[in-house]
Write a protein that holds these residues in place. Structure first.
Motif, PDB file in Angstrom:
ATOM      1  N   ASN A 287       0.833  -1.205   0.000  1.00 34.02           N
ATOM      2  CA  ASN A 287       0.000   0.000   0.000  1.00 34.02           C
ATOM      3  C   ASN A 287       0.868   1.257   0.000  1.00 34.02           C
ATOM      4  O   ASN A 287       0.494   2.277  -0.595  1.00 34.02           O
ATOM      5  CB  ASN A 287      -0.930  -0.004   1.211  1.00 34.02           C
ATOM      6  CG  ASN A 287      -2.036  -1.038   1.097  1.00 34.02           C
ATOM      7  OD1 ASN A 287      -2.445  -1.391  -0.014  1.00 34.02           O
ATOM      8  ND2 ASN A 287      -2.530  -1.529   2.222  1.00 34.02           N
ATOM      9  N   THR A 288       2.012   1.176   0.655  1.00 31.93           N
ATOM     10  CA  THR A 288       2.951   2.314   0.660  1.00 31.93           C
ATOM     11  C   THR A 288       3.463   2.596  -0.744  1.00 31.93           C
ATOM     12  O   THR A 288       3.558   3.755  -1.160  1.00 31.93           O
ATOM     13  CB  THR A 288       4.137   2.025   1.602  1.00 31.93           C
ATOM     14  OG1 THR A 288       3.642   1.802   2.924  1.00 31.93           O
ATOM     15  CG2 THR A 288       5.115   3.204   1.611  1.00 31.93           C
TER      16      THR A 288
ATOM     17  N   LYS B 232       1.936   1.847  -3.576  1.00 30.58           N
ATOM     18  CA  LYS B 232       0.829   2.370  -4.389  1.00 30.58           C
ATOM     19  C   LYS B 232       0.539   3.835  -4.056  1.00 30.58           C
ATOM     20  O   LYS B 232       0.242   4.642  -4.947  1.00 30.58           O
ATOM     21  CB  LYS B 232      -0.412   1.517  -4.174  1.00 30.58           C
ATOM     22  CG  LYS B 232      -0.269   0.099  -4.721  1.00 30.58           C
ATOM     23  CD  LYS B 232      -1.511  -0.742  -4.431  1.00 30.58           C
ATOM     24  CE  LYS B 232      -1.346  -2.156  -4.981  1.00 30.58           C
ATOM     25  NZ  LYS B 232      -2.521  -3.008  -4.686  1.00 30.58           N
ATOM     26  N   LYS B 233       0.638   4.160  -2.769  1.00 34.13           N
ATOM     27  CA  LYS B 233       0.433   5.549  -2.360  1.00 34.13           C
ATOM     28  C   LYS B 233       1.505   6.451  -2.957  1.00 34.13           C
ATOM     29  O   LYS B 233       1.221   7.573  -3.392  1.00 34.13           O
ATOM     30  CB  LYS B 233       0.440   5.655  -0.839  1.00 34.13           C
ATOM     31  CG  LYS B 233       0.196   7.064  -0.308  1.00 34.13           C
ATOM     32  CD  LYS B 233       0.217   7.090   1.218  1.00 34.13           C
ATOM     33  CE  LYS B 233       0.013   8.512   1.730  1.00 34.13           C
ATOM     34  NZ  LYS B 233       0.075   8.575   3.219  1.00 34.13           N
ATOM     35  N   LYS B 234       2.723   5.943  -2.988  1.00 33.34           N
ATOM     36  CA  LYS B 234       3.829   6.714  -3.545  1.00 33.34           C
ATOM     37  C   LYS B 234       3.599   6.993  -5.023  1.00 33.34           C
ATOM     38  O   LYS B 234       3.842   8.108  -5.510  1.00 33.34           O
ATOM     39  CB  LYS B 234       5.137   5.944  -3.344  1.00 33.34           C
ATOM     40  CG  LYS B 234       6.377   6.696  -3.770  1.00 33.34           C
ATOM     41  CD  LYS B 234       7.615   5.891  -3.417  1.00 33.34           C
ATOM     42  CE  LYS B 234       8.873   6.663  -3.747  1.00 33.34           C
ATOM     43  NZ  LYS B 234      10.083   5.885  -3.388  1.00 33.34           N
TER      44      LYS B 234
ATOM     45  N   ASP C 134       0.699   7.192  -6.570  1.00 33.71           N
ATOM     46  CA  ASP C 134      -0.372   8.194  -6.673  1.00 33.71           C
ATOM     47  C   ASP C 134       0.159   9.591  -6.374  1.00 33.71           C
ATOM     48  O   ASP C 134      -0.205  10.566  -7.053  1.00 33.71           O
ATOM     49  CB  ASP C 134      -1.514   7.857  -5.719  1.00 33.71           C
ATOM     50  CG  ASP C 134      -2.390   6.724  -6.235  1.00 33.71           C
ATOM     51  OD1 ASP C 134      -2.193   6.294  -7.391  1.00 33.71           O
ATOM     52  OD2 ASP C 134      -3.275   6.264  -5.477  1.00 33.71           O
ATOM     53  N   GLU C 135       1.019   9.713  -5.373  1.00 33.02           N
ATOM     54  CA  GLU C 135       1.574  11.023  -5.020  1.00 33.02           C
ATOM     55  C   GLU C 135       2.425  11.575  -6.160  1.00 33.02           C
ATOM     56  O   GLU C 135       2.359  12.776  -6.472  1.00 33.02           O
ATOM     57  CB  GLU C 135       2.404  10.904  -3.742  1.00 33.02           C
ATOM     58  CG  GLU C 135       1.566  10.696  -2.488  1.00 33.02           C
ATOM     59  CD  GLU C 135       2.406  10.411  -1.257  1.00 33.02           C
ATOM     60  OE1 GLU C 135       3.638  10.174  -1.423  1.00 33.02           O
ATOM     61  OE2 GLU C 135       1.864  10.419  -0.129  1.00 33.02           O
TER      62      GLU C 135
END
Length: 240
Positions: free
Chosen positions: A99-100, A102-104, A106-107
């Motif tokens: 999840n980290t 994937k979040k990266k 998106d950012e």
């Protein structure tokens, strides 16, 4: 950021560099300019260690280096998100993204203003969006030094400016950029530091005010220029 000393390189009996010194400052956009065939791309390949010179002393004060060449072959049938995800699998063996991770992604896509296109096939992206996707590969890899070889070629003026504005924002976050540009006025507008290579492969480097003079531009390109400057703004005209 990058210091090069005693660079000597011969390729196919052509001497590109001889005992050359080059400095690339940290956290700035350094623009590499010069006529075709003088060694701009060659220099990028030396720094990225694709080309091994006969002699060089090179110090890299960066965490991760990312090199974006002029020509890239894109895989078909994958989305923008999947294309950027590939950066993680290039760095290390992974079965899945956290999840980290994937979040990266998106950012980074949000920073590059293409988050809304992440489910779009890369075949359907514009040239400007494709270049942003390539930048995303570098940023996801945590690169703090980007080398970009003519990233705005084949783009209209609007997309060129959008790309360069994004690169300017990245330097505010501490990222160092070395970029090859052919448009001399865009170079003057967005660059902080400049490296010119003459037809004789002499290196001329300086800050903006010292670099953009008719004498230096003439020495690099072999044609006459007029430079109009107001404070930090420069406009360059070519004399026919």
């Amino acid at each position: 950021m990058i210091d090069i000393k005693n660079l000597s390189l011969n390729i196919d009996n052509i001497q590109f560099f001889k005992d050359t010194e080059i400095h690339i400052p940290k956290g700035k956009i350094t623009v590499l300019v010069g006529p075709n065939g003088v060694g701009k791309t060659t220099l990028l390949k030396v720094i990225s260690e694709i080309i091994k010179p006969q002699k060089v002393e090179m110090t890299k004060n960066c965490k991760e280096l990312f090199y974006l060449p002029q020509r890239i072959k894109y895989p078909q049938g994958i989305t923008l998100e999947e294309y950027v995800e590939s950066s993680f699998f290039r760095q290390s063996w992974k079965w899945f993204l956290s999840n980290t991770d994937k979040k990266k992604i998106d950012e980074v896509l949000e920073t590059l203003e293409i988050l809304d296109r992440k489910k779009t096939l890369i075949d359907n992206l514009s040239s400007g969006e494709l270049q942003k996707a390539n930048f995303a590969l570098g940023l996801v890899s945590d690169a703090d030094f980007l080398m970009l070889d003519e990233p705005t070629s084949n783009m209209d003026l609007v997309n060129q400016i959008k790309i360069l504005n994004i690169l300017k924002k990245l330097t505010a976050k501490g990222i160092t950029i070395l970029i090859v540009l052919h448009d001399i006025n865009l170079s003057a507008s967005y660059g902080d530091y400049f490296i010119g290579i003459t037809r004789e492969r002499k290196i001329i480097s300086a800050e903006k005010k010292e670099f953009f003079t008719p004498e230096i531009l003439n020495e690099i390109f072999g044609i006459s220029f007029k430079v109009i400057s107001t404070d930090e703004d420069f406009h360059i005209q070519i004399f026919h």
